[in-house]
Motif scaffolding. Structure first.
Motif, PDB file in Angstrom:
ATOM      1  N   SER A  74      -3.655  43.075  -1.091  1.00 55.28           N
ATOM      2  CA  SER A  74      -4.598  42.885  -2.174  1.00 55.28           C
ATOM      3  C   SER A  74      -4.502  41.469  -2.705  1.00 55.28           C
ATOM      4  O   SER A  74      -3.536  40.724  -3.128  1.00 55.28           O
ATOM      5  CB  SER A  74      -4.118  43.563  -3.432  1.00 55.28           C
ATOM      6  OG  SER A  74      -4.805  43.225  -4.523  1.00 55.28           O
ATOM      7  N   PRO A  75      -5.805  40.705  -2.988  1.00 51.14           N
ATOM      8  CA  PRO A  75      -5.806  39.215  -3.445  1.00 51.14           C
ATOM      9  C   PRO A  75      -5.471  39.018  -4.813  1.00 51.14           C
ATOM     10  O   PRO A  75      -5.060  38.286  -5.207  1.00 51.14           O
ATOM     11  CB  PRO A  75      -7.314  39.031  -3.179  1.00 51.14           C
ATOM     12  CG  PRO A  75      -7.983  40.097  -2.215  1.00 51.14           C
ATOM     13  CD  PRO A  75      -6.859  41.293  -2.318  1.00 51.14           C
ATOM     14  N   LEU A  76      -5.809  40.473  -5.810  1.00 47.91           N
ATOM     15  CA  LEU A  76      -5.370  40.495  -7.036  1.00 47.91           C
ATOM     16  C   LEU A  76      -3.917  40.594  -7.209  1.00 47.91           C
ATOM     17  O   LEU A  76      -3.290  39.886  -8.192  1.00 47.91           O
ATOM     18  CB  LEU A  76      -6.005  41.578  -7.724  1.00 47.91           C
ATOM     19  CG  LEU A  76      -7.645  41.518  -7.496  1.00 47.91           C
ATOM     20  CD1 LEU A  76      -8.013  42.835  -8.373  1.00 47.91           C
ATOM     21  CD2 LEU A  76      -7.831  40.501  -8.894  1.00 47.91           C
ATOM     22  N   HIS A  77      -3.368  41.118  -6.266  1.00 46.78           N
ATOM     23  CA  HIS A  77      -1.744  41.206  -6.528  1.00 46.78           C
ATOM     24  C   HIS A  77      -1.310  39.972  -5.943  1.00 46.78           C
ATOM     25  O   HIS A  77      -0.080  39.676  -6.846  1.00 46.78           O
ATOM     26  CB  HIS A  77      -1.170  42.220  -5.769  1.00 46.78           C
ATOM     27  CG  HIS A  77       0.142  42.808  -6.340  1.00 46.78           C
ATOM     28  ND1 HIS A  77       1.450  42.219  -5.607  1.00 46.78           N
ATOM     29  CD2 HIS A  77       0.406  43.637  -6.896  1.00 46.78           C
ATOM     30  CE1 HIS A  77       2.319  42.486  -6.286  1.00 46.78           C
ATOM     31  NE2 HIS A  77       1.997  43.403  -7.080  1.00 46.78           N
ATOM     32  N   ARG A  78      -1.767  39.294  -5.096  1.00 48.08           N
ATOM     33  CA  ARG A  78      -1.366  37.859  -4.580  1.00 48.08           C
ATOM     34  C   ARG A  78      -1.503  37.033  -5.735  1.00 48.08           C
ATOM     35  O   ARG A  78      -0.580  36.402  -6.168  1.00 48.08           O
ATOM     36  CB  ARG A  78      -2.101  37.426  -3.772  1.00 48.08           C
ATOM     37  CG  ARG A  78      -1.322  36.453  -2.652  1.00 48.08           C
ATOM     38  CD  ARG A  78      -1.881  36.308  -1.256  1.00 48.08           C
ATOM     39  NE  ARG A  78      -2.401  37.372  -0.541  1.00 48.08           N
ATOM     40  CZ  ARG A  78      -3.367  37.942  -0.012  1.00 48.08           C
ATOM     41  NH1 ARG A  78      -4.599  37.342  -0.562  1.00 48.08           N
ATOM     42  NH2 ARG A  78      -3.402  39.166   0.375  1.00 48.08           N
ATOM     43  N   ALA A  79      -2.661  37.226  -6.399  1.00 51.83           N
ATOM     44  CA  ALA A  79      -2.857  35.983  -7.808  1.00 51.83           C
ATOM     45  C   ALA A  79      -1.919  36.217  -8.817  1.00 51.83           C
ATOM     46  O   ALA A  79      -1.293  35.535  -9.536  1.00 51.83           O
ATOM     47  CB  ALA A  79      -4.446  36.158  -8.147  1.00 51.83           C
TER      48      ALA A  79
END
Length: 105
Positions: A74-79
């Motif tokens: 997930s890019p959101l979890h990475r952010a």
């Protein structure tokens, strides 16, 4: 309201001037906002996946490999993790600065 609150907290708890109301950038407050936004969006977008993962047998279900894979992709979890890293660094800096205050025992 949040900017005033964060300015007050930075001043009262850490003795560090902050003027977000005046438009000054504050990396701690920005990272706090980014982490909150990213985690909230990740949680909402992943609700279906969370429900499915919970029904998988261990080691894939629950807080096992399925959740770790979902977070990793997930890019959101990475952010969220990137914002947490900034919060960790800034928190350590603020605490260390406070500990160096000669007025402390």
């Amino acid at each position: 309201f949040f900017n005033y609150t964060m300015d007050s907290i930075m001043n009262i708890f850490f003795g560090e001037a902050s003027d977000q109301l005046g438009g000054e950038n504050n990396s701690y407050a920005t990272a706090f906002d980014d982490a909150h936004r990213a985690f909230l969006e990740f949680s909402i977008q992943s609700t279906l996946w969370f429900s499915l993962i919970q029904h998988l047998p261990w080691p894939f279900g629950g807080h096992g490999l399925g959740l770790r894979l979902l977070e990793h992709l997930s890019p959101l979890h990475r952010a969220f993790r990137m914002a947490l890293a900034v919060l960790d660094t800034e928190s350590q800096r603020l605490v260390e600065t406070c500990r160096q205050d000669p007025r402390l025992p």
